[in-house]
Design a protein around this motif. Structure first.
Motif, PDB file in Angstrom:
ATOM      1  N   PHE A  63     -51.711 -54.820 -37.469  1.00  0.00           N
ATOM      2  CA  PHE A  63     -51.176 -56.025 -38.557  1.00  0.00           C
ATOM      3  C   PHE A  63     -52.281 -57.156 -38.671  1.00  0.00           C
ATOM      4  CE2 PHE A  63     -47.123 -53.787 -37.484  1.00  0.00           C
ATOM      5  CZ  PHE A  63     -46.763 -53.235 -38.829  1.00  0.00           C
ATOM      6  N   VAL A  64     -52.780 -57.430 -37.613  1.00  0.00           N
ATOM      7  CA  VAL A  64     -53.960 -58.456 -37.772  1.00  0.00           C
ATOM      8  C   VAL A  64     -55.047 -57.811 -38.330  1.00  0.00           C
ATOM      9  CG1 VAL A  64     -55.408 -59.782 -36.113  1.00  0.00           C
ATOM     10  CG2 VAL A  64     -52.958 -59.381 -35.514  1.00  0.00           C
ATOM     11  N   ASP A  65     -55.647 -56.723 -38.154  1.00  0.00           N
ATOM     12  CA  ASP A  65     -56.613 -56.133 -38.855  1.00  0.00           C
ATOM     13  C   ASP A  65     -56.144 -55.874 -40.466  1.00  0.00           C
ATOM     14  OD1 ASP A  65     -57.698 -55.798 -36.311  1.00  0.00           O
ATOM     15  OD2 ASP A  65     -57.008 -53.826 -36.214  1.00  0.00           O
ATOM     16  N   LEU A  66     -54.994 -55.765 -40.804  1.00  0.00           N
ATOM     17  CA  LEU A  66     -54.658 -55.542 -42.301  1.00  0.00           C
ATOM     18  C   LEU A  66     -54.899 -57.080 -42.536  1.00  0.00           C
ATOM     19  CD1 LEU A  66     -51.526 -53.248 -41.980  1.00  0.00           C
ATOM     20  CD2 LEU A  66     -53.759 -52.799 -43.054  1.00  0.00           C
ATOM     21  N   ALA A  67     -54.487 -57.983 -42.231  1.00  0.00           N
ATOM     22  CA  ALA A  67     -54.459 -59.424 -42.442  1.00  0.00           C
ATOM     23  C   ALA A  67     -55.935 -59.954 -42.607  1.00  0.00           C
ATOM     24  CB  ALA A  67     -54.024 -60.441 -41.436  1.00  0.00           C
ATOM     25  N   LYS A  68     -57.033 -59.426 -41.948  1.00  0.00           N
ATOM     26  CA  LYS A  68     -58.154 -59.827 -41.852  1.00  0.00           C
ATOM     27  C   LYS A  68     -58.777 -59.181 -43.115  1.00  0.00           C
ATOM     28  CE  LYS A  68     -59.286 -60.764 -37.014  1.00  0.00           C
ATOM     29  NZ  LYS A  68     -59.823 -60.227 -35.740  1.00  0.00           N
ATOM     30  N   LEU A  69     -58.238 -58.149 -43.566  1.00  0.00           N
ATOM     31  CA  LEU A  69     -58.942 -57.326 -44.772  1.00  0.00           C
ATOM     32  C   LEU A  69     -58.470 -58.025 -46.050  1.00  0.00           C
ATOM     33  CD1 LEU A  69     -58.262 -53.577 -43.895  1.00  0.00           C
ATOM     34  CD2 LEU A  69     -60.358 -54.676 -44.180  1.00  0.00           C
ATOM     35  N   ILE A  71     -55.135 -58.731 -47.010  1.00  0.00           N
ATOM     36  CA  ILE A  71     -53.828 -58.344 -47.590  1.00  0.00           C
ATOM     37  C   ILE A  71     -52.965 -59.345 -47.447  1.00  0.00           C
ATOM     38  CG2 ILE A  71     -51.838 -56.734 -47.052  1.00  0.00           C
ATOM     39  CD1 ILE A  71     -53.916 -54.377 -46.145  1.00  0.00           C
ATOM     40  N   GLU A  72     -52.153 -59.558 -48.495  1.00  0.00           N
ATOM     41  CA  GLU A  72     -51.230 -60.857 -48.408  1.00  0.00           C
ATOM     42  C   GLU A  72     -50.133 -60.222 -47.645  1.00  0.00           C
ATOM     43  OE1 GLU A  72     -48.335 -60.777 -52.218  1.00  0.00           O
ATOM     44  OE2 GLU A  72     -50.447 -61.068 -52.793  1.00  0.00           O
ATOM     45  N   HIS A  73     -49.489 -61.343 -47.311  1.00  0.00           N
ATOM     46  CA  HIS A  73     -48.346 -61.199 -46.254  1.00  0.00           C
ATOM     47  C   HIS A  73     -47.530 -62.944 -46.239  1.00  0.00           C
ATOM     48  CE1 HIS A  73     -50.361 -63.135 -42.907  1.00  0.00           C
ATOM     49  NE2 HIS A  73     -51.407 -62.442 -43.396  1.00  0.00           N
ATOM     50  N   CYS A  74     -46.444 -62.658 -45.567  1.00  0.00           N
ATOM     51  CA  CYS A  74     -45.787 -63.756 -45.410  1.00  0.00           C
ATOM     52  C   CYS A  74     -45.533 -64.120 -43.806  1.00  0.00           C
ATOM     53  CB  CYS A  74     -44.047 -63.324 -45.714  1.00  0.00           C
ATOM     54  SG  CYS A  74     -43.656 -62.852 -47.321  1.00  0.00           S
ATOM     55  N   GLY A  75     -46.658 -63.926 -43.165  1.00  0.00           N
ATOM     56  CA  GLY A  75     -46.805 -64.202 -41.887  1.00  0.00           C
ATOM     57  C   GLY A  75     -46.719 -63.264 -40.820  1.00  0.00           C
ATOM     58  N   ILE A  76     -47.622 -63.035 -39.876  1.00  0.00           N
ATOM     59  CA  ILE A  76     -47.643 -62.305 -38.810  1.00  0.00           C
ATOM     60  C   ILE A  76     -47.488 -63.032 -37.583  1.00  0.00           C
ATOM     61  CG2 ILE A  76     -48.860 -60.321 -37.655  1.00  0.00           C
ATOM     62  CD1 ILE A  76     -50.308 -59.954 -40.435  1.00  0.00           C
ATOM     63  N   ALA A  77     -46.465 -62.694 -36.703  1.00  0.00           N
ATOM     64  CA  ALA A  77     -46.366 -63.405 -35.478  1.00  0.00           C
ATOM     65  C   ALA A  77     -46.698 -62.201 -34.608  1.00  0.00           C
ATOM     66  CB  ALA A  77     -44.952 -63.821 -35.062  1.00  0.00           C
ATOM     67  N   TYR A  78     -48.066 -62.208 -33.949  1.00  0.00           N
ATOM     68  CA  TYR A  78     -48.570 -61.191 -33.238  1.00  0.00           C
ATOM     69  C   TYR A  78     -48.670 -61.663 -31.642  1.00  0.00           C
ATOM     70  CZ  TYR A  78     -52.417 -58.534 -31.234  1.00  0.00           C
ATOM     71  OH  TYR A  78     -52.894 -57.731 -30.223  1.00  0.00           O
ATOM     72  N   PHE A  79     -47.834 -60.790 -31.047  1.00  0.00           N
ATOM     73  CA  PHE A  79     -47.638 -60.887 -29.626  1.00  0.00           C
ATOM     74  C   PHE A  79     -48.642 -60.266 -28.755  1.00  0.00           C
ATOM     75  CE2 PHE A  79     -43.725 -62.220 -31.370  1.00  0.00           C
ATOM     76  CZ  PHE A  79     -43.245 -63.074 -30.589  1.00  0.00           C
ATOM     77  N   ARG A  80     -49.387 -60.796 -27.806  1.00  0.00           N
ATOM     78  CA  ARG A  80     -50.315 -60.260 -27.009  1.00  0.00           C
ATOM     79  C   ARG A  80     -49.795 -60.177 -25.695  1.00  0.00           C
ATOM     80  NH1 ARG A  80     -55.116 -64.383 -28.437  1.00  0.00           N
ATOM     81  NH2 ARG A  80     -53.366 -65.783 -28.523  1.00  0.00           N
ATOM     82  N   GLY A  81     -50.537 -59.156 -24.968  1.00  0.00           N
ATOM     83  CA  GLY A  81     -49.873 -58.990 -23.514  1.00  0.00           C
ATOM     84  C   GLY A  81     -48.904 -57.708 -23.263  1.00  0.00           C
ATOM     85  N   SER A 104     -45.550 -72.282 -44.965  1.00  0.00           N
ATOM     86  CA  SER A 104     -46.379 -72.621 -44.080  1.00  0.00           C
ATOM     87  C   SER A 104     -47.220 -71.340 -43.353  1.00  0.00           C
ATOM     88  CB  SER A 104     -46.030 -73.721 -42.981  1.00  0.00           C
ATOM     89  OG  SER A 104     -45.008 -73.148 -42.220  1.00  0.00           O
ATOM     90  N   MET A 105     -46.254 -70.415 -43.007  1.00  0.00           N
ATOM     91  CA  MET A 105     -46.365 -69.107 -42.493  1.00  0.00           C
ATOM     92  C   MET A 105     -47.087 -67.996 -43.579  1.00  0.00           C
ATOM     93  SD  MET A 105     -45.828 -69.075 -39.310  1.00  0.00           S
ATOM     94  CE  MET A 105     -46.098 -67.425 -38.934  1.00  0.00           C
ATOM     95  N   LYS A 106     -47.288 -68.189 -44.703  1.00  0.00           N
ATOM     96  CA  LYS A 106     -47.867 -67.378 -45.600  1.00  0.00           C
ATOM     97  C   LYS A 106     -49.207 -67.360 -45.343  1.00  0.00           C
ATOM     98  CE  LYS A 106     -47.340 -66.302 -50.638  1.00  0.00           C
ATOM     99  NZ  LYS A 106     -46.815 -66.653 -51.792  1.00  0.00           N
ATOM    100  N   TYR A 107     -49.721 -65.933 -45.256  1.00  0.00           N
ATOM    101  CA  TYR A 107     -51.252 -65.783 -45.051  1.00  0.00           C
ATOM    102  C   TYR A 107     -51.688 -66.026 -43.735  1.00  0.00           C
ATOM    103  CZ  TYR A 107     -50.871 -65.302 -50.056  1.00  0.00           C
ATOM    104  OH  TYR A 107     -50.159 -64.880 -51.485  1.00  0.00           O
ATOM    105  N   ARG A 108     -50.534 -66.326 -42.691  1.00  0.00           N
ATOM    106  CA  ARG A 108     -50.899 -67.057 -41.537  1.00  0.00           C
ATOM    107  C   ARG A 108     -50.712 -65.800 -40.458  1.00  0.00           C
ATOM    108  NH1 ARG A 108     -48.076 -72.405 -39.394  1.00  0.00           N
ATOM    109  NH2 ARG A 108     -48.191 -71.882 -37.452  1.00  0.00           N
ATOM    110  N   VAL A 109     -51.762 -65.705 -39.449  1.00  0.00           N
ATOM    111  CA  VAL A 109     -51.471 -64.933 -38.199  1.00  0.00           C
ATOM    112  C   VAL A 109     -51.176 -65.880 -37.053  1.00  0.00           C
ATOM    113  CG1 VAL A 109     -52.273 -63.155 -36.714  1.00  0.00           C
ATOM    114  CG2 VAL A 109     -52.674 -63.104 -39.075  1.00  0.00           C
ATOM    115  N   GLU A 110     -50.105 -65.990 -36.211  1.00  0.00           N
ATOM    116  CA  GLU A 110     -49.656 -66.621 -35.397  1.00  0.00           C
ATOM    117  C   GLU A 110     -49.880 -65.811 -33.938  1.00  0.00           C
ATOM    118  OE1 GLU A 110     -48.847 -70.319 -33.563  1.00  0.00           O
ATOM    119  OE2 GLU A 110     -49.125 -70.062 -35.700  1.00  0.00           O
ATOM    120  N   TYR A 111     -50.962 -66.235 -33.142  1.00  0.00           N
ATOM    121  CA  TYR A 111     -51.195 -65.496 -31.919  1.00  0.00           C
ATOM    122  C   TYR A 111     -50.315 -65.984 -30.804  1.00  0.00           C
ATOM    123  CZ  TYR A 111     -55.338 -63.796 -34.288  1.00  0.00           C
ATOM    124  OH  TYR A 111     -55.982 -63.115 -35.377  1.00  0.00           O
ATOM    125  N   LEU A 112     -49.350 -65.305 -30.217  1.00  0.00           N
ATOM    126  CA  LEU A 112     -48.320 -65.560 -29.488  1.00  0.00           C
ATOM    127  C   LEU A 112     -48.514 -64.857 -28.068  1.00  0.00           C
ATOM    128  CD1 LEU A 112     -45.412 -65.510 -31.874  1.00  0.00           C
ATOM    129  CD2 LEU A 112     -46.493 -67.708 -31.064  1.00  0.00           C
TER     130      LEU A 112
END
Length: 112
Positions: A63-69, A71-81, A104-112
């Protein structure tokens, strides 16, 4: 009038128990299981989140890779680990819900 609140969509990698606990706190969460979307392609999952105005929550880096391309989105909360640390998931998403808005989350990836 209060600010609009983030609504979440959990892909199939997210623990359903975390969604249940967030719902107990009054947070709007849908899971892939709730809406019978298990096993669908990531782009289809992301499109569902976009169409329903939800921030997608995931452990899937794709999903992070898609955002880097771009692609519009309503925010991605990406959990690592490690998958499934429910307490960490609930705390992080409650924090986002408290301090961020859908705008504020639009087009944003939050790394958690």
């Amino acid at each position: 009038m209060s600010e609009p609140k983030i609504r979440y969509y959990f892909d199939e990698n997210m623990p359903v128990e975390a969604a249940r606990q967030l719902k107990e706190h009054g947070i709007d969460v849908l899971t892939a299981k709730d809406v019978d979307r298990l096993g669908l392609d990531d782009t289809v999952q992301l499109q569902f989140a976009i169409d329903s105005g939800r921030t997608i929550c995931t452990y899937d880096k794709h999903f992070v890779d898609l955002a880097k391309l771009g692609i519009e989105h309503c925010g991605i909360a990406y959990f690592r680990g490690k998958l499934g640390n429910i307490g960490r998931i609930v705390r992080a998403l409650r924090h986002l819900h408290k301090y961020e808005t859908p705008e504020s989350m639009k087009y944003r990836v939050e790394y958690l």
